[in-house]
Design an enzyme around this catalytic site. Structure first.
Site, mmCIF file in Angstrom:
data_model
loop_
_atom_site.group_PDB
_atom_site.id
_atom_site.type_symbol
_atom_site.label_atom_id
_atom_site.label_comp_id
_atom_site.label_asym_id
_atom_site.label_seq_id
_atom_site.Cartn_x
_atom_site.Cartn_y
_atom_site.Cartn_z
ATOM 1 N N THR A 1 0.868 -1.167 0.000
ATOM 2 C CA THR A 1 0.000 0.000 0.000
ATOM 3 C C THR A 1 0.908 1.221 0.000
ATOM 4 O OG1 THR A 1 -0.143 0.081 2.413
ATOM 5 C CG2 THR A 1 -1.890 -1.116 1.251
ATOM 6 N N SER A 2 0.371 2.349 -0.441
ATOM 7 C CA SER A 2 1.177 3.560 -0.581
ATOM 8 C C SER A 2 1.465 4.246 0.746
ATOM 9 C CB SER A 2 0.475 4.549 -1.508
ATOM 10 O OG SER A 2 0.320 3.966 -2.779
ATOM 11 N N THR A 3 0.583 4.070 1.723
ATOM 12 C CA THR A 3 0.778 4.737 3.005
ATOM 13 C C THR A 3 0.491 3.783 4.155
ATOM 14 O OG1 THR A 3 -1.509 5.495 3.194
ATOM 15 C CG2 THR A 3 0.017 6.946 2.029
ATOM 16 N N GLN B 1 -3.236 2.908 5.175
ATOM 17 C CA GLN B 1 -4.058 1.985 4.391
ATOM 18 C C GLN B 1 -3.988 0.561 4.939
ATOM 19 O OE1 GLN B 1 -2.153 2.948 0.652
ATOM 20 N NE2 GLN B 1 -3.961 4.044 -0.030
#
Length: 187
Positions: free
Chosen positions: A11-13, A16
């Site tokens: 996930t990007s962050t 999430q």
């Protein structure tokens, strides 16, 4: 040694959590015996767990991802990854597309889907730029507020009290480069 089914989730962050948990469940359900996971942007940083996964897989293994955008950030990047996997004799499976590069059709579909995904991303970025330009023209777009510059007085005070750049950055929750930039602008 028997072949392994290896998963990769991203996930990007770190916020999430639910997205990462869903990927991990899907990869486990797909039979992955080992899963590498991380929560980092595909663009901004090095993806150490992806590197570890690519290093870990051996001939006859299958690398599984839930979606193509969890693996690669562009068609060029996808081709690099699939080239690495191909050289090692490793297949790639993308669950959301029911795609498996162990077959010639799977290889063809991967290239088509990668090109389409990159095209969609470029369209999205273009619409985003147009929206920002319109908002700026209407006087509604201010951009992100500079967080470190608001702390400039505190940075100068702490420095005058003998604080090091590292200590100032840690105390104020800003980066070292921001501390140096503020101090440079003050001179």
């Amino acid at each position: 040694m028997p072949s392994a089914v290896v998963g990769y989730a991203r996930t990007s962050t770190v916020e999430q959590v639910a997205g990462l948990e869903k990927q991990l469940r899907d990869l486990t359900a797909a039979g992955c015996q080992k899963v590498f996971s991380e929560q980092v942007s595909s663009v901004a940083t090095r993806r150490r767990e992806l590197e570890r996964a690519l290093e870990y897989v051996r001939e006859g293994d299958t690398l599984v991802v839930t979606r193509l955008d969890r693996l690669a950030r562009s068609m060029t990047h996808l081709l690099q990854i699939t080239g690495t996997l191909s050289q090692k004799g490793v297949a790639l499976r993308v669950l959301a597309l029911n795609l498996d590069t162990a077959t010639p059709t799977g290889k063809l579909m991967l290239n088509l889907m990668g090109s389409i995904a990159e095209f969609e991303r470029e369209l999205m970025l273009e619409r985003q730029r147009e929206g920002i330009a319109k908002a700026k023209a209407d006087g509604k777009y201010k951009g992100r507020a500079p967080t470190a510059r608001r702390r400039a007085a505190e940075v100068r005070r702490l420095r005058s009290e003998g604080g090091t750049a590292d200590a100032i950055a840690a105390q104020l929750g800003i980066s070292r480069s921001s501390v140096f930039r503020i101090l440079k602008e003050s001179n």
